[in-house]
Write an enzyme that holds these catalytic residues in place. Structure first.
Site, PDB file in Angstrom:
ATOM      1  N   HIS A   1      -3.880 -61.465 -26.451  1.00 33.37           N
ATOM      2  CA  HIS A   1      -2.851 -60.956 -25.539  1.00 33.37           C
ATOM      3  C   HIS A   1      -3.436 -59.975 -24.534  1.00 33.37           C
ATOM      4  O   HIS A   1      -4.452 -59.343 -24.773  1.00 33.37           O
ATOM      5  CB  HIS A   1      -1.749 -60.246 -26.323  1.00 33.37           C
ATOM      6  CG  HIS A   1      -0.839 -61.178 -27.053  1.00 33.37           C
ATOM      7  ND1 HIS A   1       0.390 -61.546 -26.574  1.00 33.37           N
ATOM      8  CD2 HIS A   1      -0.996 -61.835 -28.222  1.00 33.37           C
ATOM      9  CE1 HIS A   1       0.953 -62.389 -27.409  1.00 33.37           C
ATOM     10  NE2 HIS A   1       0.146 -62.589 -28.427  1.00 33.37           N
TER      11      HIS A   1
ATOM     12  N   GLU B   1      -5.281 -57.208 -28.219  1.00 29.28           N
ATOM     13  CA  GLU B   1      -4.400 -56.782 -27.114  1.00 29.28           C
ATOM     14  C   GLU B   1      -5.240 -55.963 -26.138  1.00 29.28           C
ATOM     15  O   GLU B   1      -5.655 -54.849 -26.455  1.00 29.28           O
ATOM     16  CB  GLU B   1      -3.274 -55.938 -27.697  1.00 29.28           C
ATOM     17  CG  GLU B   1      -2.226 -55.475 -26.734  1.00 29.28           C
ATOM     18  CD  GLU B   1      -1.245 -56.582 -26.366  1.00 29.28           C
ATOM     19  OE1 GLU B   1      -1.322 -57.013 -25.202  1.00 29.28           O
ATOM     20  OE2 GLU B   1      -0.427 -57.000 -27.230  1.00 29.28           O
TER      21      GLU B   1
ATOM     22  N   HIS C   1       1.802 -65.855 -24.277  1.00 28.59           N
ATOM     23  CA  HIS C   1       2.552 -65.462 -23.078  1.00 28.59           C
ATOM     24  C   HIS C   1       1.839 -66.052 -21.864  1.00 28.59           C
ATOM     25  O   HIS C   1       0.645 -65.819 -21.666  1.00 28.59           O
ATOM     26  CB  HIS C   1       2.632 -63.934 -22.976  1.00 28.59           C
ATOM     27  CG  HIS C   1       3.425 -63.313 -24.099  1.00 28.59           C
ATOM     28  ND1 HIS C   1       3.000 -62.225 -24.812  1.00 28.59           N
ATOM     29  CD2 HIS C   1       4.634 -63.674 -24.615  1.00 28.59           C
ATOM     30  CE1 HIS C   1       3.924 -61.928 -25.725  1.00 28.59           C
ATOM     31  NE2 HIS C   1       4.917 -62.779 -25.631  1.00 28.59           N
TER      32      HIS C   1
ATOM     33  N   GLU D   1      -0.443 -63.995 -19.329  1.00 26.64           N
ATOM     34  CA  GLU D   1      -1.532 -63.158 -19.842  1.00 26.64           C
ATOM     35  C   GLU D   1      -2.780 -64.045 -19.849  1.00 26.64           C
ATOM     36  O   GLU D   1      -2.987 -64.848 -20.747  1.00 26.64           O
ATOM     37  CB  GLU D   1      -1.165 -62.615 -21.225  1.00 26.64           C
ATOM     38  CG  GLU D   1       0.093 -61.743 -21.166  1.00 26.64           C
ATOM     39  CD  GLU D   1       0.560 -61.224 -22.525  1.00 26.64           C
ATOM     40  OE1 GLU D   1      -0.154 -61.433 -23.533  1.00 26.64           O
ATOM     41  OE2 GLU D   1       1.634 -60.600 -22.573  1.00 26.64           O
TER      42      GLU D   1
END
Lengths: 295, 295
Positions: B105, B165, B14, B17
């Site tokens: 992420h 994450e 992404h 990010e």
């Protein structure tokens, strides 16, 4: 200061700062915000950027309102066009139909509920005092280094204008705590205007702690203009906490720590604001001041 | 589990990010990450979205890796094309050159350093145990409800893949604390792979607290599909804290408070994640589990 007859409350000047946009929706309900002594209108400034879920489409809308740019028809991008339309709608700057503008903004920085005043005349000093009395955690920042005519902010269209700047909130998110702060601060400002209009102002504190913008720091770059470092973890989230000569301020990606070289006690804010990466800015620095309410 | 010979560390799946993208830059320096028992390669997954400072250009890249979509040449948007190229580069899925993928992420939610495991075989259970031992504040979430073949995540290209994450971090910002957490967790995972390969694993804890994904909640909508509410302030930032039947969960813009109706003790995460507004999602709910290291 004469009476304020018309107030414009502006949201969505930056399309991914959600609080103002949602507050306007709430306030568009009849009777949501009514004051006897003046009329209120709402302006959704940058709907296309909001549809695109971005700060802006072509240019930062909140940098398009200097008199010289408003008069330049060669400036024709989406935001440059929106600026001219908004100037027609609530201005024109220099002879504006609207007397006072409240422009609603969010920051990703840990600035809390922050009132940014663009002038330090009696009206603004009193407004700062009133807001501090009603909302003691609020922070008042004077960005009064630029005359209104040269100022390129949307809120400079009217003779009086302020920015309500509330964070931390990520872009494209709506947090209830942030929305509630914005609602509360904006309500206090409208109350202040009403009390000003009706000569019913409560006795105000004689002075209060505030901040005055001083300078902006860039993120570390190499000679080719590549970003080579980030805000130091010891500064992150410490908006409006003192920064002194020798304090850590940046960490380079190679691990090197950088100390601030300054000859005054600085108060960083807009620390690591997402939108400022476009211009490689790390934070703003203010000086702490005691503002006399009667000046 | 046989030995892991090749590991791909992926950043920028992404584009907004930032931690993974900056960690890759650091790790591209020679000798930054070397382990004797396997080779490491880095993949910058979505450079165009990063250039545009967006999550994605056309479609979410991390939803394009099901076998059926990878085989469908009619899916030809930027991210659908990138998915096929990445599948060529480190796959192909089902017969991949790379044995293990770590996909990096960020989230705007207050999830801390979180390891998302997509399978609950012995290898993953042991990895979770090892990471918890080295980094007690880490949270381990099993999203093992989908077989790898049907999984549409990038990390499903290889027989083994995990998601690191880390949050909270606003989109398009780099925070040092978040970057340090990501660096540390990823280093522990690589250490684990090396110890696995060389049969030198330390004695692991027999079991540990973890979470298993259960369901996703949407934001409140009216009958026309318009969003009419937000995450309640009492839930905001309380990722991985228990939510019980009757607890407050949403506030509607008209002021109404909504209580959660559920028949189990839920653990919200991805609370108010910015990227999930596209699909009007409010949060994920997990159940707390005790994971046996040997399963």
């Amino acid at each position: 200061m004469s009476k304020i007859k018309t107030v414009a409350v502006v949201g969505g000047t930056h399309g991914n700062e959600f609080s103002g946009i949602y507050l306007l929706r709430k306030w568009q309900q009849p009777t949501a915000v009514v004051r006897d002594s003046f009329s209120i209108e709402t302006v959704f400034a940058n709907p296309k950027a909001h549809d695109d879920n971005k700060r802006y489409v072509d240019h930062d809308l909140n940098r398009q309102f200097s008199l010289i740019d408003l008069a330049n028809n060669d400036l024709a991008s989406y935001e440059q066009s929106r600026a001219k339309v908004i100037n027609q709608q609530i201005g024109p700057k220099g002879d504006a139909r609207v007397d006072f503008i409240i422009d609603l903004h969010n920051t990703t920085s840990n600035m809390g509920p922050c009132l940014i005043l663009l002038q330090s005349d009696s009206f603004n000093r009193q407004m700062g005092a009133y807001v501090k009395m009603q909302m003691p955690d609020a922070v008042v920042v004077f960005e009064d280094h630029t005359p209104v005519e040269q100022n390129h902010f949307l809120s400079s269209i009217a003779p009086q204008g302020v920015i309500v700047e509330v964070g931390p909130q990520p872009q494209s998110v709506i947090r209830q705590d942030i929305l509630d702060w914005m609602d509360e601060m904006t309500t206090h400002i409208l109350d202040f205007v009403h009390l000003h209009n009706t000569n019913e102002l409560i006795p105000l504190i004689p002075s209060y702690e505030a901040f005055r913008y001083h300078e902006t720091l860039s993120l570390p770059e190499d000679e080719q203009g590549q970003r080579i470092g980030m805000v130091h973890r010891s500064v992150q989230d410490n908006d409006f906490k003192p920064l002194r000569n020798g304090d850590l301020i940046f960490t380079l990606f190679d691990g090197t720590e950088v100390h601030w070289q300054g000859d005054y006690e600085a108060y960083p804010h807009f620390i690591n604001e997402a939108a400022y990466y476009d211009n490689n800015l790390a934070m703003s620095l203010a000086k702490k001041i005691v503002m006399e309410t009667k000046g």
